[in-house]
Design an enzyme around this catalytic site. Structure first.
Site, PDB file in Angstrom:
ATOM      1  N   ASP A  80      83.997   4.259   0.081  1.00  8.91           N
ATOM      2  CA  ASP A  80      83.101   4.627   0.558  1.00  8.91           C
ATOM      3  C   ASP A  80      82.639   3.461   1.269  1.00  8.91           C
ATOM      4  O   ASP A  80      82.507   2.269   0.931  1.00  8.91           O
ATOM      5  CB  ASP A  80      81.439   5.836  -0.069  1.00  8.91           C
ATOM      6  N   ASP A 107      82.942   7.747   8.075  1.00  6.71           N
ATOM      7  CA  ASP A 107      82.976   6.135   6.654  1.00  6.71           C
ATOM      8  C   ASP A 107      83.095   6.533   5.282  1.00  6.71           C
ATOM      9  O   ASP A 107      82.918   5.263   4.240  1.00  6.71           O
ATOM     10  CB  ASP A 107      81.737   5.406   6.988  1.00  6.71           C
ATOM     11  N   GLU A 108      83.851   7.608   4.109  1.00  9.43           N
ATOM     12  CA  GLU A 108      84.461   8.055   3.313  1.00  9.43           C
ATOM     13  C   GLU A 108      85.827   9.087   3.131  1.00  9.43           C
ATOM     14  O   GLU A 108      85.534  10.006   3.978  1.00  9.43           O
ATOM     15  CB  GLU A 108      83.510   8.783   2.671  1.00  9.43           C
TER      16      GLU A 108
END
Length: 368
Positions: free
Chosen positions: A14, A108-109
């Site tokens: 993350d 983003d993850e």
């Protein structure tokens, strides 16, 4: 947990305050300062906040005006999604150096299954550390990671040592970790559900574990069964390299509140056109149309209709959205409208838990 359950080594990576961190990286003058990516006007909403801004209570989905009240020195930056997507692709390339089993959740993850990996490294913990070091060296951003035997625990763990940290929950520690976990930390348990659990004396995983599956289903519906198994470390969802899209949507926030359905029709047409474009680009169609209405007092309402056939055509989407708009009287002036299509023709039948997966025994130990 059942010894017959699959033994996996899952990493959840993350990125730390991704949008805000990209802006600080690209503009050194913003480093160390409280910034918010989003709009600062009366209709603006925060998409992301730097850690410096979070100290003042600024967070995503907060109105720009409230964020400014919380932090008068807050610097607003317009989002640059093309740039975020470009950086995200660089990061994902690093993931694929270790495994082909990568499931992105957003820009983003992502989950990475390193049970069998390209480096031949038996330690998921060391792989996660190496991935984070490479992201920092090659991209210039920090990331946090969670490492464990399934996706659920890995995702919970990735939030433990943020920013720029990681946490491993070894197989032999899983049950204790889950029992000690605050119910608010359980991924999938939202604010409303957590409050309901509090009212029933459920504050930790241990409290949750003391309830029978029948009790949980009675009070929490179909989610009750998943809570029953998750708190016992049973979560069999695999890392899916080609994650199936479940819905597709578009929405608009208006500069001024709209008080009449007639004024909303033009807005709905533009939204329906955007949804149709996205459907055609993704080569999918859906059966369930949902109209999202956010009122001026920020209350949210959704109205849905399921058609007997798959659609992607703008005109049908628009007509259905109109029907939903006129379905009942609006309770207030409207600040946002959105249209989404779900029940897509890409969805597969969900796999049900097998008898073996429902057994509870001792988890096998292995190098982690």
């Amino acid at each position: 947990m059942s010894s017959d359950l699959p033994i996996r080594k899952i990493i959840h990576v993350d990125m730390d305050a991704f949008y805000a961190s990209v802006e600080q990286m690209d503009n050194p003058e913003l480093k160390g300062k409280p910034i918010a990516v989003g709009g600062s006007g009366t209709r603006g909403v925060v998409s992301a906040a730097s850690y410096e801004a979070r100290k003042f209570g600024v967070k995503s989905a907060m109105s720009g005006m409230q964020a400014r009240r919380n932090c008068p020195e807050l610097i607003f930056v317009r989002p640059r999604f093309e740039r975020y997507s470009e950086i995200s692709k660089q990061i994902k390339k690093i993931f694929y150096d270790y495994s082909d089993k990568v499931e992105p959740l957003s820009l983003d993850e992502a989950y990475i299954d390193v049970t069998e990996n390209k480096k031949g490294n038996p330690s998921a913990t060391l792989i996660a550390k190496e991935i984070r070091e490479r992201i920092f060296k090659e991209v210039g951003l920090t990331a946090s990671a969670g490492i464990s035997i399934n996706k659920f625990i890995a995702k919970v763990a990735s939030d433990y040592n943020k920013p720029n940290g990681q946490k491993t929950v070894n197989p032999e520690d899983v049950l204790q970790f889950l029992e000690d976990l605050d119910i608010r930390k359980f991924y999938g348990v939202g604010k409303v559900t957590a409050e309901k659990m509090y009212q029933k004396g459920i504050f930790t995983g241990k409290d949750l574990k003391s309830k029978s599956v029948a009790y949980l289903e009675e009070h929490f519906g179909k989610s009750g069964k998943s809570y029953y198994y998750i708190v016992r470390g049973i979560h069999t969802s695999e890392v899916k390299p080609n994650r199936t899209r479940k819905s597709l949507a578009a929405e608009r926030t208006f500069n001024e509140n709209l008080s009449s359905e007639i004024f909303m029709l033009e807005k709905l047409e533009h939204i329906a056109e955007e949804v149709s474009k996205r459907l055609h680009k993704s080569k999918v169609a859906g059966k369930t149309i949902t109209l999202k209405i956010k009122y001026s007092d920020f209350t949210l309402q959704t109205r849905s209709k399921t058609l007997p056939y798959f659609i992607s055509d703008k005109s049908i989407i628009l007509e259905t959205a109109k029907d939903l708009l006129y379905q009942e009287k609006l309770s207030n002036s409207v600040r946002l409208l959105g249209i989404s299509l779900s029940n897509l023709n890409t969805e597969k039948t969900k796999k049900t838990l097998t008898k073996k997966e429902k057994e509870v025994s001792v988890q096998l130990k292995f190098e982690f």
